[in-house]
Design a protein around this motif. Sequence first.
Motif, PDB file in Angstrom:
ATOM      1  N   ILE A 193       0.828  -1.204   0.000  1.00 37.81           N
ATOM      2  CA  ILE A 193       0.000   0.000   0.000  1.00 37.81           C
ATOM      3  C   ILE A 193       0.862   1.254   0.000  1.00 37.81           C
ATOM      4  CG2 ILE A 193      -1.761   1.260   1.296  1.00 37.81           C
ATOM      5  CD1 ILE A 193      -2.746  -1.480   2.325  1.00 37.81           C
ATOM      6  N   MET A 194       2.013   1.189   0.651  1.00 39.77           N
ATOM      7  CA  MET A 194       2.902   2.352   0.710  1.00 39.77           C
ATOM      8  C   MET A 194       3.403   2.771  -0.667  1.00 39.77           C
ATOM      9  SD  MET A 194       3.413   3.648   3.765  1.00 39.77           S
ATOM     10  CE  MET A 194       4.996   4.468   3.598  1.00 39.77           C
ATOM     11  N   ILE A 195       3.660   1.807  -1.545  1.00 42.09           N
ATOM     12  CA  ILE A 195       4.297   2.124  -2.828  1.00 42.09           C
ATOM     13  C   ILE A 195       3.331   2.102  -4.010  1.00 42.09           C
ATOM     14  CG2 ILE A 195       4.952  -0.247  -3.482  1.00 42.09           C
ATOM     15  CD1 ILE A 195       7.701   0.891  -4.308  1.00 42.09           C
ATOM     16  N   ALA A 196       2.192   1.413  -3.873  1.00 36.59           N
ATOM     17  CA  ALA A 196       1.309   1.160  -5.008  1.00 36.59           C
ATOM     18  C   ALA A 196       0.830   2.415  -5.739  1.00 36.59           C
ATOM     19  CB  ALA A 196       0.114   0.317  -4.561  1.00 36.59           C
ATOM     20  N   PRO A 197       0.459   3.510  -5.048  1.00 38.56           N
ATOM     21  CA  PRO A 197      -0.024   4.673  -5.802  1.00 38.56           C
ATOM     22  C   PRO A 197       0.983   5.219  -6.813  1.00 38.56           C
ATOM     23  CG  PRO A 197      -0.657   4.852  -3.502  1.00 38.56           C
ATOM     24  CD  PRO A 197       0.298   3.698  -3.592  1.00 38.56           C
ATOM     25  N   TRP A 198       2.259   5.226  -6.448  1.00 40.63           N
ATOM     26  CA  TRP A 198       3.286   5.715  -7.388  1.00 40.63           C
ATOM     27  C   TRP A 198       3.569   4.681  -8.464  1.00 40.63           C
ATOM     28  CZ3 TRP A 198       3.020   6.936  -2.309  1.00 40.63           C
ATOM     29  CH2 TRP A 198       3.005   8.306  -1.986  1.00 40.63           C
ATOM     30  N   ALA A 199       3.552   3.414  -8.112  1.00 43.45           N
ATOM     31  CA  ALA A 199       3.738   2.364  -9.115  1.00 43.45           C
ATOM     32  C   ALA A 199       2.633   2.430 -10.160  1.00 43.45           C
ATOM     33  CB  ALA A 199       3.769   0.990  -8.443  1.00 43.45           C
ATOM     34  N   PHE A 200       1.416   2.694  -9.713  1.00 45.79           N
ATOM     35  CA  PHE A 200       0.287   2.824 -10.641  1.00 45.79           C
ATOM     36  C   PHE A 200       0.490   4.016 -11.567  1.00 45.79           C
ATOM     37  CE2 PHE A 200      -4.066   4.588 -11.396  1.00 45.79           C
ATOM     38  CZ  PHE A 200      -4.513   3.590 -12.251  1.00 45.79           C
ATOM     39  N   ARG A 201       1.041   5.100 -11.056  1.00 47.13           N
ATOM     40  CA  ARG A 201       1.246   6.299 -11.871  1.00 47.13           C
ATOM     41  C   ARG A 201       2.383   6.132 -12.871  1.00 47.13           C
ATOM     42  NH1 ARG A 201      -1.609   7.102  -7.721  1.00 47.13           N
ATOM     43  NH2 ARG A 201      -2.961   8.906  -7.341  1.00 47.13           N
ATOM     44  N   ILE A 202       3.167   5.071 -12.731  1.00 47.61           N
ATOM     45  CA  ILE A 202       4.125   4.729 -13.792  1.00 47.61           C
ATOM     46  C   ILE A 202       3.374   4.422 -15.073  1.00 47.61           C
ATOM     47  CG2 ILE A 202       5.810   2.997 -14.572  1.00 47.61           C
ATOM     48  CD1 ILE A 202       6.609   2.622 -11.647  1.00 47.61           C
ATOM     49  N   THR A 203       2.239   3.718 -14.929  1.00 46.38           N
ATOM     50  CA  THR A 203       1.517   3.203 -16.099  1.00 46.38           C
ATOM     51  C   THR A 203       0.746   4.283 -16.846  1.00 46.38           C
ATOM     52  OG1 THR A 203      -0.524   2.673 -14.873  1.00 46.38           O
ATOM     53  CG2 THR A 203       1.235   1.020 -14.862  1.00 46.38           C
ATOM     54  N   ASN A 204       0.565   5.440 -16.254  1.00 47.27           N
ATOM     55  CA  ASN A 204      -0.161   6.506 -16.940  1.00 47.27           C
ATOM     56  C   ASN A 204       0.646   7.805 -16.975  1.00 47.27           C
ATOM     57  OD1 ASN A 204      -0.948   7.461 -14.134  1.00 47.27           O
ATOM     58  ND2 ASN A 204      -2.252   5.641 -14.261  1.00 47.27           N
ATOM     59  N   VAL A 205       0.997   8.344 -15.809  1.00 49.04           N
ATOM     60  CA  VAL A 205       1.685   9.644 -15.760  1.00 49.04           C
ATOM     61  C   VAL A 205       3.079   9.566 -16.375  1.00 49.04           C
ATOM     62  CG1 VAL A 205       2.597  11.433 -14.238  1.00 49.04           C
ATOM     63  CG2 VAL A 205       0.351  10.417 -13.772  1.00 49.04           C
ATOM     64  N   LEU A 206       3.912   8.651 -15.886  1.00 47.71           N
ATOM     65  CA  LEU A 206       5.279   8.563 -16.416  1.00 47.71           C
ATOM     66  C   LEU A 206       5.289   8.065 -17.859  1.00 47.71           C
ATOM     67  CD1 LEU A 206       7.499   7.270 -13.471  1.00 47.71           C
ATOM     68  CD2 LEU A 206       7.115   9.610 -14.255  1.00 47.71           C
ATOM     69  N   LYS A 207       4.373   7.204 -18.193  1.00 46.02           N
ATOM     70  CA  LYS A 207       4.286   6.736 -19.587  1.00 46.02           C
ATOM     71  C   LYS A 207       3.946   7.896 -20.520  1.00 46.02           C
ATOM     72  CE  LYS A 207       1.766   3.482 -22.552  1.00 46.02           C
ATOM     73  NZ  LYS A 207       0.720   2.419 -22.588  1.00 46.02           N
ATOM     74  N   TYR A 208       2.997   8.720 -20.116  1.00 44.84           N
ATOM     75  CA  TYR A 208       2.530   9.805 -20.979  1.00 44.84           C
ATOM     76  C   TYR A 208       3.540  10.943 -21.067  1.00 44.84           C
ATOM     77  CZ  TYR A 208      -0.638  13.308 -22.960  1.00 44.84           C
ATOM     78  OH  TYR A 208      -1.214  14.258 -23.765  1.00 44.84           O
ATOM     79  N   TYR A 209       4.065  11.369 -19.922  1.00 46.42           N
ATOM     80  CA  TYR A 209       4.916  12.559 -19.904  1.00 46.42           C
ATOM     81  C   TYR A 209       6.392  12.286 -20.115  1.00 46.42           C
ATOM     82  CZ  TYR A 209       0.918  15.316 -18.437  1.00 46.42           C
ATOM     83  OH  TYR A 209      -0.303  15.947 -18.404  1.00 46.42           O
ATOM     84  N   ARG A 210       6.850  11.078 -19.792  1.00 51.75           N
ATOM     85  CA  ARG A 210       8.278  10.794 -19.925  1.00 51.75           C
ATOM     86  C   ARG A 210       8.561   9.580 -20.804  1.00 51.75           C
ATOM     87  NH1 ARG A 210       8.286  15.217 -19.062  1.00 51.75           N
ATOM     88  NH2 ARG A 210       8.944  16.356 -17.207  1.00 51.75           N
TER      89      ARG A 210
END
Length: 272
Positions: A193-210
Amino acid sequence: MSTAGQKGINYRTSCTGKALETVNSHQDEAEITMFGANFCPFVQRVWVALEYRKIPYRYVECDPYKKPKELLDLNPKGLVPALKLPNGRSLAESTVIMEYLEEAYSPPNAPDGQHPLILPPLSDPYSRARARLQADQINRTFVPAFYRFLQAQETAKQIQFGKEFLDELEKFATAMDPEGPFFGGNELGFVDIMIAPWAFRITNVLKYYRGFELPPTKGRYEKWADAVFSHPAFVATCSAEDLYIDSYARYAENRPGTSQVADAINSGRGLP
């Protein structure tokens, strides 16, 4: 590295998708009121814990750039998540809140088995300490690496910070229970639970912007991600992907005044 996105895209002020359904089902008065923001990963930590542990709560959506007085009364910093508790008490800071919920809604403070645990049992203090140690590592190194990568504007810096972020991701995967599927074994836990929100944002935020995507392999990390991202408690707190893409544009463009977290990353300070 990609710098996709339109300048000036606005953040969202309400959840969408499954998260909105969850918000709408948690509007009745409850012992706990959580003040959150739809795109905030620190909020999502606490939200997943509340859902997984079946703890009754009321959800109040806050605009993090127009902080309501009720939030400031609870937390003068104006940061979310913030909990309003009985008898005029309050709590802030996602890690602290998660540990509070674990203790307040476990024996002897709650009936045995009523709320699933996210930390190992008290009879296993070493495993509890190891989970907290991993959580501390996530807070001190993984989360800052995510924001450094996302906020970097120069291509050379994006490449540098992208490699550093990937190193942190590999460290996390190496530390997992070899079988899983979750970090510590068969059940969703504190570290997940501590890491999952950022791991999830890899699949959308980091994929899209970087333009950041992991290799299409089926290794231990992918097994973990599949298990966590499909868990009902996590799904219940997720909005549609376009919400995250719009709301993180200001981070990807490193706009002034984006957040206290962004300011800390830019100045080299620890996260607030």
